[in-house]
Design a protein around this motif. Sequence first.
Motif, mmCIF file in Angstrom:
data_model
loop_
_atom_site.group_PDB
_atom_site.id
_atom_site.type_symbol
_atom_site.label_atom_id
_atom_site.label_comp_id
_atom_site.label_asym_id
_atom_site.label_seq_id
_atom_site.Cartn_x
_atom_site.Cartn_y
_atom_site.Cartn_z
ATOM 1 N N THR A 99 -8.307 0.087 12.496
ATOM 2 C CA THR A 99 -8.053 1.548 12.943
ATOM 3 C C THR A 99 -6.862 1.433 13.980
ATOM 4 N N GLY A 100 -6.102 2.586 14.136
ATOM 5 C CA GLY A 100 -5.019 2.760 15.058
ATOM 6 C C GLY A 100 -5.498 2.481 16.528
ATOM 7 N N LYS B 70 3.791 5.895 8.141
ATOM 8 C CA LYS B 70 3.536 7.362 7.814
ATOM 9 C C LYS B 70 2.548 8.116 8.980
ATOM 10 N N GLU B 71 3.423 8.714 9.685
ATOM 11 C CA GLU B 71 2.658 9.288 10.701
ATOM 12 C C GLU B 71 2.100 8.082 11.698
ATOM 13 N N ARG B 72 0.463 8.031 11.740
ATOM 14 C CA ARG B 72 -0.017 7.397 12.378
ATOM 15 C C ARG B 72 -0.775 6.043 11.648
ATOM 16 N N THR B 73 -0.267 5.973 10.203
ATOM 17 C CA THR B 73 -0.730 4.916 9.354
ATOM 18 C C THR B 73 0.460 3.946 9.220
ATOM 19 N N GLU B 74 0.148 2.717 9.172
ATOM 20 C CA GLU B 74 1.232 1.733 8.876
ATOM 21 C C GLU B 74 0.500 0.591 7.765
ATOM 22 N N TYR B 75 1.541 0.562 6.921
ATOM 23 C CA TYR B 75 1.023 -0.523 5.566
ATOM 24 C C TYR B 75 1.933 -1.640 5.739
ATOM 25 N N ALA B 76 1.693 -3.023 5.731
ATOM 26 C CA ALA B 76 2.338 -4.070 5.571
ATOM 27 C C ALA B 76 2.072 -5.271 4.642
ATOM 28 N N LEU B 77 2.961 -5.646 3.981
ATOM 29 C CA LEU B 77 2.543 -6.632 2.662
ATOM 30 C C LEU B 77 3.241 -7.800 3.056
ATOM 31 N N LEU B 78 2.628 -9.010 3.112
ATOM 32 C CA LEU B 78 3.456 -10.418 3.168
ATOM 33 C C LEU B 78 3.201 -11.376 2.192
ATOM 34 N N THR B 79 4.257 -12.064 1.977
ATOM 35 C CA THR B 79 4.127 -13.053 0.884
ATOM 36 C C THR B 79 4.524 -14.494 1.270
ATOM 37 N N LEU B 80 3.811 -15.358 1.505
ATOM 38 C CA LEU B 80 4.021 -16.544 2.187
ATOM 39 C C LEU B 80 3.880 -17.707 1.242
ATOM 40 N N LYS B 81 5.043 -18.539 1.181
ATOM 41 C CA LYS B 81 4.960 -19.523 0.576
ATOM 42 C C LYS B 81 4.882 -20.785 1.309
ATOM 43 N N TYR B 82 3.715 -21.540 1.048
ATOM 44 C CA TYR B 82 3.742 -22.952 1.925
ATOM 45 C C TYR B 82 4.445 -24.114 1.115
ATOM 46 N N GLU B 83 4.525 -24.904 1.905
ATOM 47 C CA GLU B 83 5.301 -26.222 1.587
ATOM 48 C C GLU B 83 4.315 -26.847 0.433
ATOM 49 N N CYS B 84 3.052 -26.763 0.551
ATOM 50 C CA CYS B 84 2.200 -27.560 -0.140
ATOM 51 C C CYS B 84 2.134 -26.832 -1.565
ATOM 52 N N GLY B 85 2.917 -25.757 -1.682
ATOM 53 C CA GLY B 85 2.858 -25.017 -3.155
ATOM 54 C C GLY B 85 1.905 -23.775 -3.190
ATOM 55 N N THR B 86 1.153 -23.709 -2.193
ATOM 56 C CA THR B 86 0.049 -22.323 -2.147
ATOM 57 C C THR B 86 0.801 -21.053 -1.776
ATOM 58 N N ILE B 87 0.776 -20.022 -2.387
ATOM 59 C CA ILE B 87 1.173 -18.689 -2.176
ATOM 60 C C ILE B 87 0.040 -18.021 -1.447
ATOM 61 N N VAL B 88 0.584 -17.172 -0.722
ATOM 62 C CA VAL B 88 -0.447 -16.368 0.372
ATOM 63 C C VAL B 88 0.114 -15.174 0.256
ATOM 64 N N ASN B 89 -0.876 -14.168 -0.283
ATOM 65 C CA ASN B 89 -0.223 -12.571 -0.079
ATOM 66 C C ASN B 89 -1.250 -12.122 0.981
ATOM 67 N N MET B 90 -0.824 -11.268 1.812
ATOM 68 C CA MET B 90 -1.437 -10.746 2.759
ATOM 69 C C MET B 90 -1.094 -8.994 2.852
ATOM 70 N N GLU B 91 -2.217 -8.207 2.899
ATOM 71 C CA GLU B 91 -2.213 -6.875 2.674
ATOM 72 C C GLU B 91 -2.817 -6.226 3.905
ATOM 73 N N GLY B 92 -2.150 -5.431 4.684
ATOM 74 C CA GLY B 92 -2.727 -4.789 5.828
ATOM 75 C C GLY B 92 -2.348 -3.344 5.976
ATOM 76 N N LEU C 174 -2.896 -0.282 9.044
ATOM 77 C CA LEU C 174 -3.256 0.118 10.288
ATOM 78 C C LEU C 174 -3.385 1.731 10.279
ATOM 79 N N GLY C 175 -4.490 2.243 10.841
ATOM 80 C CA GLY C 175 -4.797 3.612 10.768
ATOM 81 C C GLY C 175 -5.997 3.849 10.078
ATOM 82 N N TYR C 176 -6.628 2.689 9.175
ATOM 83 C CA TYR C 176 -7.527 2.790 8.551
ATOM 84 C C TYR C 176 -8.786 3.600 9.294
ATOM 85 N N PRO C 177 -9.400 4.390 8.394
ATOM 86 C CA PRO C 177 -10.642 5.184 9.098
ATOM 87 C C PRO C 177 -11.973 4.551 9.519
ATOM 88 N N SER C 178 -11.956 3.059 9.012
ATOM 89 C CA SER C 178 -13.319 2.716 9.600
ATOM 90 C C SER C 178 -12.820 1.369 10.351
#
Length: 342
Positions: free
Chosen positions: A162-163, A210-232, A234-238
Amino acid sequence: MSVIMQAKQQVKIAVMGYNAGSVKYAKYYAEHPTIQLAGICDLRDDEAEEWSEHVQATVFHNLPKLLAEQKPDILHLALPVMEHLPDLYIAAEAGVHMMCEKPMGLSATDLKQLAAICRQHSVQIIPSHEALFRPEYSDLARQVRAGVIGSPGVVHVRRMMTGEEAYGSRLPSSSAHRIEPIMTLFIEEIEFMSYLLGEVESVFAQHIRKERTEYALLTLKYECGTIVNMEGILGYPSPATSEFEMAGNQGIVRSSPKMSASVEIRRGGSEFRLVSPAFEDAIDGYIRSVLNIATYKTEPIISLEASWKTAVVIQAAAYSASNGQAVTMRSFRLTDGWWRDA
């Protein structure tokens, strides 16, 4: 009997700064059987009345006075990033261990100076890394290191807050409109994944407000070869929640708030098993590690250098979100004023 219960006397912890996190920890310290809340340092004029609503503790206006009179073993700083350095120096010179949110400073030079003064006075800066002790993350680390799913290939992480949990009643300033939500959502997740997977090779990020809600998406590539996708979000109602799924070449491990167990492991098609939930809260595990550092001179799980690398990845993500291009970490360099201008 745990090593903490064998301690001959209570560990004294003082808190500096007023926010939701510092109030939570101050209450925890006041109720902990092996911790003495050694005082509060808050420079605001109205702090004593506000703190009295939460804990019974002496409120100081001056950090050197608190350190001299109360002689705490640990100082827990809960201050804005720009205010960390002066008080970290004061505490280190007083021979006091420090707990602090990431990042501790604003440059690699800050990091080197902090490390030097800590060595000089034989104290530790303990980065805040409560996420490492979440039941689902500690179980994930154990399963991955045991080779249960083979070599990790792709990870998906989803985090919602939540915000109010992130910012209280305020929104971040326009100058921090990318870095602050990315840091709030992902800094502990990035630190944990780096603890588990190693160095980040590149990062790509997107951010929308957008107003009081924020959305972020990250894609991290690690040197070991693993890909990490992060979705977040802010402003979620729960209330805050997070879930993840990690796929390896021999199976999948995942966790969700909807599950009764900490993690679920799937191997060979329909074969799966559940790992029983841990009985220790994340804050209990984190503080146990902090007390071990203060009492038995052990090393922090996350070093000062590793914590700084996480902060640099956060800045690289904010930079990527601002120009729409992936950032290669080996060639990325922080710019002057990055925390203000990101």
